[in-house]
Scaffold this motif. Structure first.
Motif, PDB file in Angstrom:
ATOM      1  N   GLY A  19       0.847  -1.195   0.000  1.00 60.25           N
ATOM      2  CA  GLY A  19       0.000   0.000   0.000  1.00 60.25           C
ATOM      3  C   GLY A  19       0.876   1.237   0.000  1.00 60.25           C
ATOM      4  N   GLY A  20       0.374   2.308   0.625  1.00 60.89           N
ATOM      5  CA  GLY A  20       1.066   3.592   0.567  1.00 60.89           C
ATOM      6  C   GLY A  20       2.523   3.531   1.016  1.00 60.89           C
ATOM      7  N   VAL A  21       2.784   2.917   2.157  1.00 60.31           N
ATOM      8  CA  VAL A  21       4.122   2.989   2.746  1.00 60.31           C
ATOM      9  C   VAL A  21       5.130   2.127   1.969  1.00 60.31           C
ATOM     10  CG1 VAL A  21       5.471   2.463   4.819  1.00 60.31           C
ATOM     11  CG2 VAL A  21       3.251   3.592   5.037  1.00 60.31           C
ATOM     12  N   ASP A  51       0.735  -8.938  -1.383  1.00 63.32           N
ATOM     13  CA  ASP A  51      -0.292  -7.934  -1.060  1.00 63.32           C
ATOM     14  C   ASP A  51      -1.665  -8.564  -1.258  1.00 63.32           C
ATOM     15  OD1 ASP A  51      -0.905  -4.866  -0.733  1.00 63.32           O
ATOM     16  OD2 ASP A  51      -2.154  -5.558  -2.398  1.00 63.32           O
ATOM     17  N   LEU A  52      -2.557  -8.258  -0.314  1.00 61.18           N
ATOM     18  CA  LEU A  52      -3.897  -8.849  -0.332  1.00 61.18           C
ATOM     19  C   LEU A  52      -4.600  -8.647  -1.670  1.00 61.18           C
ATOM     20  CD1 LEU A  52      -5.206 -10.349   1.954  1.00 61.18           C
ATOM     21  CD2 LEU A  52      -6.306  -8.238   2.698  1.00 61.18           C
ATOM     22  N   ASN A  90       1.371 -15.009   2.013  1.00 63.56           N
ATOM     23  CA  ASN A  90       2.361 -14.369   2.897  1.00 63.56           C
ATOM     24  C   ASN A  90       3.297 -15.368   3.561  1.00 63.56           C
ATOM     25  OD1 ASN A  90       1.127 -11.934   2.382  1.00 63.56           O
ATOM     26  ND2 ASN A  90      -0.210 -12.059   4.148  1.00 63.56           N
ATOM     27  N   ALA A 105       4.357  -4.073   6.261  1.00 65.66           N
ATOM     28  CA  ALA A 105       3.547  -2.838   6.239  1.00 65.66           C
ATOM     29  C   ALA A 105       2.133  -3.168   5.761  1.00 65.66           C
ATOM     30  CB  ALA A 105       4.199  -1.773   5.368  1.00 65.66           C
ATOM     31  N   THR A 106       1.556  -4.180   6.406  1.00 68.39           N
ATOM     32  CA  THR A 106       0.135  -4.459   6.163  1.00 68.39           C
ATOM     33  C   THR A 106      -0.655  -3.612   7.159  1.00 68.39           C
ATOM     34  OG1 THR A 106      -0.005  -6.288   7.741  1.00 68.39           O
ATOM     35  CG2 THR A 106       0.668  -6.848   5.480  1.00 68.39           C
ATOM     36  N   THR A 108      -2.672  -2.138  10.371  1.00 62.33           N
ATOM     37  CA  THR A 108      -2.540  -2.289  11.822  1.00 62.33           C
ATOM     38  C   THR A 108      -3.864  -2.769  12.391  1.00 62.33           C
ATOM     39  OG1 THR A 108      -0.801  -0.625  12.169  1.00 62.33           O
ATOM     40  CG2 THR A 108      -2.327  -0.985  13.990  1.00 62.33           C
ATOM     41  N   THR A 133       6.376  -0.795  10.215  1.00 62.42           N
ATOM     42  CA  THR A 133       5.704   0.429  10.656  1.00 62.42           C
ATOM     43  C   THR A 133       4.367   0.076  11.291  1.00 62.42           C
ATOM     44  OG1 THR A 133       4.689   0.618   8.473  1.00 62.42           O
ATOM     45  CG2 THR A 133       6.723   1.849   8.827  1.00 62.42           C
ATOM     46  N   LYS A 135       1.827  -0.940  13.948  1.00 57.78           N
ATOM     47  CA  LYS A 135       1.823  -0.733  15.399  1.00 57.78           C
ATOM     48  C   LYS A 135       1.339  -1.954  16.168  1.00 57.78           C
ATOM     49  CE  LYS A 135       0.310   2.559  13.240  1.00 57.78           C
ATOM     50  NZ  LYS A 135      -0.534   3.578  12.633  1.00 57.78           N
ATOM     51  N   GLY A 216      -2.870   9.996   2.521  1.00 61.90           N
ATOM     52  CA  GLY A 216      -2.104   8.818   2.962  1.00 61.90           C
ATOM     53  C   GLY A 216      -1.825   8.799   4.449  1.00 61.90           C
ATOM     54  N   GLU A 219      -5.507   5.440   8.741  1.00 66.13           N
ATOM     55  CA  GLU A 219      -5.470   3.972   8.763  1.00 66.13           C
ATOM     56  C   GLU A 219      -6.461   3.423   7.734  1.00 66.13           C
ATOM     57  OE1 GLU A 219      -3.317   2.096  10.846  1.00 66.13           O
ATOM     58  OE2 GLU A 219      -2.555   4.125  10.870  1.00 66.13           O
ATOM     59  N   ALA A 331       2.795  11.229  10.087  1.00 65.96           N
ATOM     60  CA  ALA A 331       2.144  10.356   9.100  1.00 65.96           C
ATOM     61  C   ALA A 331       2.568  10.814   7.716  1.00 65.96           C
ATOM     62  CB  ALA A 331       0.618  10.442   9.244  1.00 65.96           C
ATOM     63  N   GLY A 332       2.281   9.977   6.729  1.00 67.73           N
ATOM     64  CA  GLY A 332       2.650  10.296   5.341  1.00 67.73           C
ATOM     65  C   GLY A 332       3.425   9.129   4.748  1.00 67.73           C
ATOM     66  N   THR A 336       6.978   7.868   6.221  1.00 67.80           N
ATOM     67  CA  THR A 336       6.965   6.591   6.941  1.00 67.80           C
ATOM     68  C   THR A 336       7.923   5.593   6.287  1.00 67.80           C
ATOM     69  OG1 THR A 336       4.686   7.116   7.493  1.00 67.80           O
ATOM     70  CG2 THR A 336       5.416   4.878   7.969  1.00 67.80           C
TER      71      THR A 336
HETATM   72  N1  LIG Z   1       0.500   5.859   6.284  1.00 68.81           N
HETATM   73  C1  LIG Z   1       1.119   6.359   7.349  1.00 68.81           C
HETATM   74  O1  LIG Z   1       1.304   7.568   7.483  1.00 68.81           O
HETATM   75  C2  LIG Z   1       1.623   5.454   8.410  1.00 68.81           C
HETATM   76  C3  LIG Z   1       1.308   4.130   8.426  1.00 68.81           C
HETATM   77  N2  LIG Z   1       1.754   3.311   9.423  1.00 68.81           N
HETATM   78  C4  LIG Z   1       1.415   1.901   9.410  1.00 68.81           C
HETATM   79  O2  LIG Z   1       2.072   1.290   8.298  1.00 68.81           O
HETATM   80  C5  LIG Z   1       1.275   0.226   7.769  1.00 68.81           C
HETATM   81  C6  LIG Z   1       1.037   0.466   6.292  1.00 68.81           C
HETATM   82  O3  LIG Z   1       0.396   1.704   6.123  1.00 68.81           O
HETATM   83  P1  LIG Z   1      -0.135   2.165   4.694  1.00 68.81           P
HETATM   84  O4  LIG Z   1       0.779   1.693   3.653  1.00 68.81           O
HETATM   85  O5  LIG Z   1      -0.458   3.600   4.829  1.00 68.81           O
HETATM   86  O6  LIG Z   1      -1.485   1.333   4.624  1.00 68.81           O
HETATM   87  P2  LIG Z   1      -2.279   0.891   3.319  1.00 68.81           P
HETATM   88  O7  LIG Z   1      -3.639   0.525   3.769  1.00 68.81           O
HETATM   89  O8  LIG Z   1      -2.101   1.912   2.251  1.00 68.81           O
HETATM   90  O9  LIG Z   1      -1.476  -0.407   2.844  1.00 68.81           O
HETATM   91  C7  LIG Z   1      -1.553  -1.632   3.462  1.00 68.81           C
HETATM   92  C8  LIG Z   1      -1.460  -2.660   2.357  1.00 68.81           C
HETATM   93  O10 LIG Z   1      -1.380  -3.943   2.948  1.00 68.81           O
HETATM   94  C9  LIG Z   1      -2.315  -4.788   2.294  1.00 68.81           C
HETATM   95  N3  LIG Z   1      -2.705  -5.831   3.217  1.00 68.81           N
HETATM   96  C10 LIG Z   1      -3.612  -5.776   4.220  1.00 68.81           C
HETATM   97  N4  LIG Z   1      -3.664  -6.955   4.859  1.00 68.81           N
HETATM   98  C11 LIG Z   1      -2.795  -7.777   4.237  1.00 68.81           C
HETATM   99  C12 LIG Z   1      -2.402  -9.120   4.396  1.00 68.81           C
HETATM  100  N5  LIG Z   1      -2.926  -9.893   5.336  1.00 68.81           N
HETATM  101  N6  LIG Z   1      -1.495  -9.636   3.549  1.00 68.81           N
HETATM  102  C13 LIG Z   1      -0.940  -8.885   2.562  1.00 68.81           C
HETATM  103  N7  LIG Z   1      -1.277  -7.607   2.363  1.00 68.81           N
HETATM  104  C14 LIG Z   1      -2.181  -7.059   3.184  1.00 68.81           C
HETATM  105  C15 LIG Z   1      -3.464  -3.885   1.905  1.00 68.81           C
HETATM  106  O11 LIG Z   1      -4.238  -4.492   0.899  1.00 68.81           O
HETATM  107  P3  LIG Z   1      -5.792  -4.083   0.783  1.00 68.81           P
HETATM  108  O12 LIG Z   1      -5.794  -2.619   0.488  1.00 68.81           O
HETATM  109  O13 LIG Z   1      -6.315  -4.933  -0.300  1.00 68.81           O
HETATM  110  O14 LIG Z   1      -6.393  -4.381   2.134  1.00 68.81           O
HETATM  111  C16 LIG Z   1      -2.699  -2.646   1.445  1.00 68.81           C
HETATM  112  O15 LIG Z   1      -2.285  -2.766   0.109  1.00 68.81           O
HETATM  113  C17 LIG Z   1      -0.010   0.215   8.605  1.00 68.81           C
HETATM  114  O16 LIG Z   1       0.127  -0.758   9.604  1.00 68.81           O
HETATM  115  C18 LIG Z   1      -0.058   1.613   9.225  1.00 68.81           C
HETATM  116  O17 LIG Z   1      -0.718   1.624  10.464  1.00 68.81           O
HETATM  117  C19 LIG Z   1       2.592   3.771  10.413  1.00 68.81           C
HETATM  118  C20 LIG Z   1       2.970   5.068  10.442  1.00 68.81           C
HETATM  119  C21 LIG Z   1       2.459   6.045   9.485  1.00 68.81           C
END
Ligand SMILES: NC(=O)C1=CN([C@@H]2O[C@H](COP(=O)(O)OP(=O)(O)OC[C@H]3O[C@@H](n4cnc5c(N)ncnc54)[C@H](OP(=O)(O)O)[C@@H]3O)[C@@H](O)[C@H]2O)C=CC1
Ligand SMILES: N[C@@H](CC=O)C(=O)O
Length: 359
Positions: A19-21, A51-52, A90, A105-106, A108, A133, A135, A216, A219, A331-332, A336
């Motif tokens: 995802g984003g991070v 990735d899901l 996974n 970085a799935t 939280t 990242t 939590k 971005g 959560e 955040a961002g 991150t």
């Molecule tokens: N963005 C931020 O500013 C910050 C984020 N974080 C933490 O970092 C992590 C990632 O954040 P971010 O990238 O923004 O979140 P996103 O929701 O953008 O990305 C998470 C990705 O993980 C995928 N995913 C979810 N569950 C699974 C799984 N079981 N197996 C494989 N892939 C999975 C999601 O797929 P799908 O979309 O299909 O569910 C999505 O593509 C989170 O835990 C967040 O709390 C920490 C600090 C700051």
């Protein structure tokens, strides 16, 4: 003339969640590897992603980071790549990909940290470092995961779990070592702080949350941001790391910002103050630690009242220095991803030190 022999290290990494991070990390890898080789002594090579939505792929020689970021894959799109599957497998990726390091970085999960706790455990048990990242695993299972890491001679690093790329955990533990942290209070969620600021500007709650999602910050389920659950995890992480507590999330009282109405916000402004979602913890006289999360109406002159947007700040109350405040992005995506890089740098430096000591 002095000739410095440069030892170049390549770390093969697997990204869990794209995802984003983790996308932002891939973006950095696509452009910054030459700089990292020169200045940090290593480069990163993505050998697997899971990735899901997109599925999973393993490529022992490495995937092109630019292509990963720029290709607009459809659902299950990794299935079309060599070594790919439309499913997010996974466990197989984490256990069998030829990676030195797993980047978790799935999403939280504030309830039990899963499936990320299992992702971290599988990786560490397989002798792979983990940087995350997320939590959930840190707040709920740090003690166990640190022990598994230690038993397997690898590292578990999680700087980005609090205040994104702003170095609060390592700063407090290393640079402020010996200053004796007795408690802290801070703004620890970028989304809710951004939303409160936008509401002060007259925007409605729902639109402000939408904006935070687009930027971005939020959560996957923004309830965690606005109801304080995200801050509660961060209070637990900081209390356990810096105050030597062993708090569980359910032991921290928690109230979010969702009940604050536009008139609450206006009334605060009329009284030269503003609402902030504050997370705090304190070590009590008897050695126990109490944590809490709640909105507070702070006068404009309070040090936390001027912290705006997705910026976070935490004031550490120390025995020897008094109050020390750390502020920066909370955040961002890129911010991150930087936290992940800082974790990898910490691992690289620790390995270099261990090698020197063994020589
Ligand atoms: N963005 C931020 O500013 C910050 C984020 N974080 C933490 O970092 C992590 C990632 O954040 P971010 O990238 O923004 O979140 P996103 O929701 O953008 O990305 C998470 C990705 O993980 C995928 N995913 C979810 N569950 C699974 C799984 N079981 N197996 C494989 N892939 C999975 C999601 O797929 P799908 O979309 O299909 O569910 C999505 O593509 C989170 O835990 C967040 O709390 C920490 C600090 C700051
Ligand atoms: N959703 C979180 C992201 C960082 O932990 C926030 O807004 O602070």
């Amino acid at each position: 003339m002095l000739h410095r022999r440069i030892h170049m290290t390549t770390y093969n990494i697997a990204l869990i969640g794209f995802g984003g991070v983790n996308r932002a990390l891939a973006e950095l890898i696509a452009t910054k590897n030459p700089l990292w080789e020169r200045d940090l002594g290593f480069r990163l090579n993505i050998v697997a992603v899971s990735d899901l939505y997109l599925g999973s792929v393993i490529s022992p020689n490495g995937l092109d980071a630019k292509t990963l970021v720029e290709a607009n894959f459809a659902k299950g799109g990794f299935g079309q790549l060599s070594g790919g599957s439309a499913e997010a497998d996974n466990e197989t990726i984490i256990k069998t990909a030829p990676a030195d390091l797993i980047v978790e970085a799935t999403f939280t999960n504030p309830k039990d940290g899963e499936p990320a706790v299992s992702h971290c455990r599988w990786a560490l048990q397989s002798g792979k470092h983990v940087v995350t990242t997320n939590k959930g695993p840190v707040a709920i299972a740090a003690q166990e995961l640190k022990a598994v890491a230690h038993a397997n001679g690898v590292h578990f690093e999680y700087e980005g779990s609090v205040m994104s790329g702003t170095p609060v955990i390592r700063m407090a533990e290393r640079t402020l070592a010996g200053a004796e942290v007795k408690g802290f209070e801070g703004i620890l969620n970028g989304t809710s702080n951004f939303v409160l600021g936008r509401m002060e500007g007259g925007l409605d709650f729902a639109t402000a949350v939408k904006e935070a999602q687009i930027l971005g910050y939020a959560e996957a389920d923004p309830t965690a941001d606005v109801e304080g659950f995200d801050v509660r995890l961060k209070v637990v992480i900081l209390a356990n790391e810096l105050l030597g507590a062993s708090l569980k999330p359910e032991e921290v009282t928690c109230k979010g910002i969702s009940k604050l109405s536009p008139s609450d916000i206006e009334n605060a402004a009329a009284a030269n103050s503003r609402w902030k979602l504050v997370g705090s913890a304190v070590r009590n006289e008897d050695g126990t630690v109490t944590g809490s999360v709640s909105p507070k109406q702070l006068p404009f002159e309070h040090p936390l009242a001027g912290v705006n947007g997705a910026t976070n700040a935490v004031s550490l109350n120390t025995e020897l220095l008094g109050s020390v405040t750390i502020t920066g992005p909370g955040a961002g995506r890129i911010e991150t991803a930087y936290a992940l890089l800082s974790d990898i740098i910490a691992i690289h430096n620790a390995q270099a030190t261990a090698k020197r000591e063994a020589a």
